[in-house]
Each structure stands twice: as C-alpha cells, then as structure tokens.
Design a protein around this motif. Structure first.
Motif, PDB file in Angstrom:
ATOM      1  N   ILE A 340      44.703  26.768  45.024  1.00  0.00           N
ATOM      2  CA  ILE A 340      45.597  27.777  45.573  1.00  0.00           C
ATOM      3  C   ILE A 340      46.905  27.084  45.923  1.00  0.00           C
ATOM      4  O   ILE A 340      46.897  26.019  46.556  1.00  0.00           O
ATOM      5  N   ASN A 341      48.019  27.669  45.504  1.00  0.00           N
ATOM      6  CA  ASN A 341      49.332  27.116  45.824  1.00  0.00           C
ATOM      7  C   ASN A 341      50.143  28.133  46.619  1.00  0.00           C
ATOM      8  O   ASN A 341      50.399  29.239  46.138  1.00  0.00           O
ATOM      9  N   VAL A 342      50.494  27.757  47.830  1.00  0.00           N
ATOM     10  CA  VAL A 342      51.374  28.586  48.661  1.00  0.00           C
ATOM     11  C   VAL A 342      52.781  28.004  48.511  1.00  0.00           C
ATOM     12  O   VAL A 342      53.065  26.900  48.993  1.00  0.00           O
ATOM     13  N   VAL A 343      53.650  28.725  47.801  1.00  0.00           N
ATOM     14  CA  VAL A 343      54.996  28.232  47.503  1.00  0.00           C
ATOM     15  C   VAL A 343      55.977  28.842  48.501  1.00  0.00           C
ATOM     16  O   VAL A 343      56.159  30.069  48.545  1.00  0.00           O
ATOM     17  N   VAL A 362      55.409  23.132  49.003  1.00  0.00           N
ATOM     18  CA  VAL A 362      54.246  23.794  48.418  1.00  0.00           C
ATOM     19  C   VAL A 362      52.992  23.262  49.107  1.00  0.00           C
ATOM     20  O   VAL A 362      52.780  22.049  49.174  1.00  0.00           O
ATOM     21  N   LEU A 363      52.190  24.171  49.624  1.00  0.00           N
ATOM     22  CA  LEU A 363      50.893  23.797  50.173  1.00  0.00           C
ATOM     23  C   LEU A 363      49.843  24.065  49.097  1.00  0.00           C
ATOM     24  O   LEU A 363      49.719  25.188  48.610  1.00  0.00           O
ATOM     25  N   THR A 364      49.102  23.024  48.720  1.00  0.00           N
ATOM     26  CA  THR A 364      48.085  23.142  47.674  1.00  0.00           C
ATOM     27  C   THR A 364      46.705  22.923  48.268  1.00  0.00           C
ATOM     28  O   THR A 364      46.463  21.907  48.930  1.00  0.00           O
ATOM     29  N   ILE A 365      45.819  23.890  48.042  1.00  0.00           N
ATOM     30  CA  ILE A 365      44.426  23.765  48.468  1.00  0.00           C
ATOM     31  C   ILE A 365      43.594  23.593  47.206  1.00  0.00           C
ATOM     32  O   ILE A 365      43.503  24.516  46.389  1.00  0.00           O
TER      33      ILE A 365
END
Length: 484
Positions: A340-343, A362-365
């Motif tokens: 999951i990428n929160v841009v 970018v937060l990447t899970i």
C-alpha cells in the motif's frame, strides 16, 4: 526483545476438509508452530473430518509428511512433531448423510471451546451446519470458521449468510480472510491510531492519492476451472483489496473491539462511489517462452475472464473527498509484491526550483515479501555542488528492526485460528460487510458483461496492460514500480 506468547483456552478444533490442500499446507503446519510456541494447551485437540477412509494412525502419517514439506525449519523438531501428532484425530463423515456424525459427537469434550473449520466448498456449508445442529455437536458457545468465497454475487452471499444463520448466530461465525491476519496489515492500524505523526495527515488535505497493489508472478495453476468462473475481481478485489482499502480509509473506532472496527469498515464500503467504465482496466496474460497463456491455463480458448484488474475508486465522505484510490491486482506480473502506498501532496510552496521542487513523501506498507513499513522523505544529497535533493526511505523492515524475533512473526492463519479460540472477531468479516462489498462489486461486473468487454492482453513478467498505465497518466500520476 522477547515475544510474548499468550496461551488460549483448551479447545477441540474440528477441520472439515482435513485432508484437503489448505489443511495440509496452511492450517495444520500453522497449528504445529503454535504448539511449539507454547500457545496450545497440552490437551488441546484437532479432529479432522473428511470423506477419505483413514484411522488416527494413517492420518497422522499423512500430516507428518505435510508438516515436513510445508512446516519450515521447525518441522525438524522430531520430539515436538511427535507430541503434536498425538493430538490429531480423524473421523470419516458424510457431509450429506448420517455416516460418521455419531463418532464425531462421541469424540467431542464438554467444558472446552468447540470450533468448526469449514475448509470445504461453500455448497457444503449448509449441510455441515445442519448436521452439527441436528446431532447436538455444536452449541451456543461453539465457533464456526468459513473460508472464502463468500458467494459469487450479492444474491448468493445473502443466501449463504441466511444458511449459516439458520443454525449459528452472527457472533459465532468467523469469515476468514488471511490477508487480515498479516502482521503488516495489523501494524497499519497501529501506525494510524497509535502515532500522533500520521493521523492528523490522514485526510484529503494532505494525501494526494493511495495505491494498493497485490501482484503475483504465478498463473492460475491448478485453480483454472474455479478461477475462470471467478476472475480477479471476485477472487481478489471484492475481498482482499477491499479489506485493505477499508483499513486505510476507515475512521478511528471508539475502541479496538470487533464490532467497533467492523462498523467503521462497513461505513467505508457503503461510501464507495460507482465506477465509470473508463476507470476500470481488465487484462489477461499472454504466453511466454516458458509459460502458457491464461486461456491455455484455463483450457478455454474464448475466455473473457480477467487475470488482471486495475481501477480508480473514490469515497464520498469528508475525510477522503477528492482523493482517488487506485487498486490493481494480477497474475504473471513482474514480481510478487503486495503493498500500500500513501502518496502525500506537494508542499504548498517550495523554496527550491525546477526538478529539486518535485519531491513527495510516500508511506509504503509492504505486506509481502519483506514485510515492513518505510517512509520516503526528501534530504540533501551528500557532497559539494549545491542543493541537490534526493528521496530516501526511513525503513522499518521487520527482519532488520526485530532481528531474531522477526523469525517468530506469526503466519496469518496461525494468528486467525488462535483469535477464533479466543473469541476475538476483530480480524474477521461480518455478514453485512460481505454483502455491502458485493453490492458495490456486482454493478461493475454486470457493466462489463453487458458491454461484452474483452480483457486487454499483457506480457508475462510485465506490470500489466498498457491501459492500466493510462488509468494513472490521465490523472497526471503514475503507478509505483512493482518490486519483489
């Protein structure tokens, strides 16, 4: 740092379909690992029920071989394996008749948790539930675990829920989705709701868009007959990706409790807007030098079922107004990756010029492989020569952050089965949640069937059809690269 293993109550777990592939590959190896970890009480028992003619000894021999094949390094513990196998029992039952049910009843103990795992086709759910009730094997405190698919559309999902409700209350039913048992998925809730750093930014004021990708390198394999009647939308989007979207988008529940969490997830599904046809891309993989095409794999030369799907979804609420959610999943892609990428949005004003101004956090899970979380931040590139900016990750890969303890991260099935024994439904889907997901999905499927849409072909080992790239490009965005 030492893992805390919390024992569960004593239990009898009955696995219907105990000789099947899921039981051999996942359920029983997972239970063996929980046994070795000290989480299973000494006299907890696992009772397999299936059509095959086995006795305890022959079944234990079969599962011993399965654990040695699928149980990892822990299967080398001969003493532990022998002790675990002694807790296995077998009963041959007739799901649609009376054979074996009295023997199963005689095996069950009073005063322990009774759990029944339906690792069988959904068409048998009603027969099994009825016989558990008729023969007095299940009681009000018993728990029922059911595997997907939870129907193939809204009508069948409602019928399935009604069938189960004839004999079990909703608080007894555990609809299992192994994605929700992954360590990183649960960490997503911890990151959001236990850190002041992120929750204030988790809205349309700061988030530009969100990407959810579940990519596989394998084809449909031996699931061809099932998959060609299902496709990526039914097999992956309606359940796995939908659940990830809900956890990303939901409002904070008032407490970390099953119905509070599931109430918020349900609100997200009901707020999903209908999708225009030009915001959906379907694909089928072509043959390569070493692999067959999708149509060859499913032995259907005229198949119009998708092995890839990408779509752009929006949520009609205050938090996410104007923020697109891009979902994609497919088989025979370039790498095995679920993330999951929160841009986040650009700065309102940048003091830097030209290319140096175009950087985003970018937060990447990462769900698989290499489970972990990283945050892409912008720093100055070291060295002389002026202000040159580069993006670097603040990385928390579990294997690096937790050291040896990362080896003890519990498999999704292990965690979820132990939650069943505890009576914790937080990570399981509720009936109304499943029906709401189908209510949103059905019109999309009906739409492309009415239009007689044909999936776009894509190369094996690629990122999917070219049209999926255009889905993002039209919005001035691009997919994050699929990395294994």
């Amino acid at each position: 740092m030492v893992s805390r293993v919390i024992p569960v109550d004593n239990f009898d777990l009955v696995i219907f379909g105990g000789t099947g592939d899921l039981a051999r590959r996942k359920i029983l190896p997972g239970l063996f690992r929980r046994f070795r970890a000290g989480q299973m009480p000494e006299d907890a028992r696992v009772i397999a029920a299936a059509r095959s003619e086995h006795d305890d000894a022959s079944y234990r021999s079969e599962i011993e071989a399965a654990i040695k094949e699928f149980g990892g390094a822990e299967s080398k513990d001969r003493k532990g394996l022998k002790a675990f196998l002694e807790r296995l029992h077998y009963v041959a039952v007739d799901a649609r008749g009376d054979g074996g049910w009295q023997q199963l009843k005689d095996l069950m103990r009073d005063g322990v948790v009774r759990a029944f795992y339906f690792s069988v086709a959904p068409g048998l759910f009603g027969d099994l539930a009825e016989r558990l009730h008729t023969h007095g094997i299940a009681d009000r405190d018993s728990r029922l675990v059911v595997e997907k698919p939870f129907g193939r559309d809204l009508k069948s999902a409602r019928a399935l829920n009604a069938t189960l409700a004839d004999h079990f209350n909703e608080d007894q039913i555990y609809r299992i989705d192994h994605y929700l048992g992954k360590e990183t998925v649960q960490n997503l809730m911890a990151v959001r709701f236990a850190n002041v750093l992120f929750e204030p930014l988790w809205n349309s004021h700061y988030v530009d868009h969100i990407q959810i990708t579940v990519a596989e390198t394998v084809g449909v394999g031996g699931r061809g007959s099932y998959y060609d009647k299902s496709g990526a939308m039914r097999d992956m989007v309606q359940n796995h990706l939908m659940q990830l979207l809900c956890l990303i988008a939901m409002e904070p529940p008032n407490q970390f409790e099953a119905d509070a969490v599931r109430d918020e997830k349900l609100k997200v599904i009901r707020a999903l807007q209908p999708i225009d046809s030009h915001h959906i891309v379907r694909g089928q993989y072509e043959a390569s030098e070493k692999t067959a095409s999708y149509r060859e794999d499913v032995e259907n030369p005229k198949s119009t079922t998708e092995s890839f799907i990408a779509l752009r979804a929006t949520i009609a609420n205050w938090r996410w107004a104007g923020v697109p959610f891009y979902l994609r999943t497919g088989k025979r892609l370039k790498a095995r990756s679920s993330e999951i990428n929160v841009v986040f949005k650009d700065l309102g004003h940048s003091i830097f010029e030209g290319d140096e101004a175009r950087h985003r956090n970018v937060l990447t899970i990462r769900l698989q492989p290499n489970e972990g979380i990283d945050l892409q931040v912008t720093i100055k590139e070291p060295g002389p020569g002026g202000m040159r900016l580069i993006d670097v990750p603040l990385d928390m890969t579990f294997a690096q952050a937790l050291g040896d303890e990362a080896d003890d991260v519990t498999d999704a099935y292990e965690r979820l089965i132990m939650d069943v024994i505890r009576g914790n439904q937080t990570l399981f889907m509720r009936g109304d949640e499943v029906e709401a997901a189908w209510a949103w999905t059905d019109p999309l499927i009906e739409g492309w069937e009415a239009r007689h849409d044909v999936p776009k072909v894509y190369d094996t080992g690629s990122s999917g059809p070219e049209d999926s790239l255009m889905l993002m490009h039209r919005d001035g965005r691009r997919w994050r690269d699929i990395k294994g």
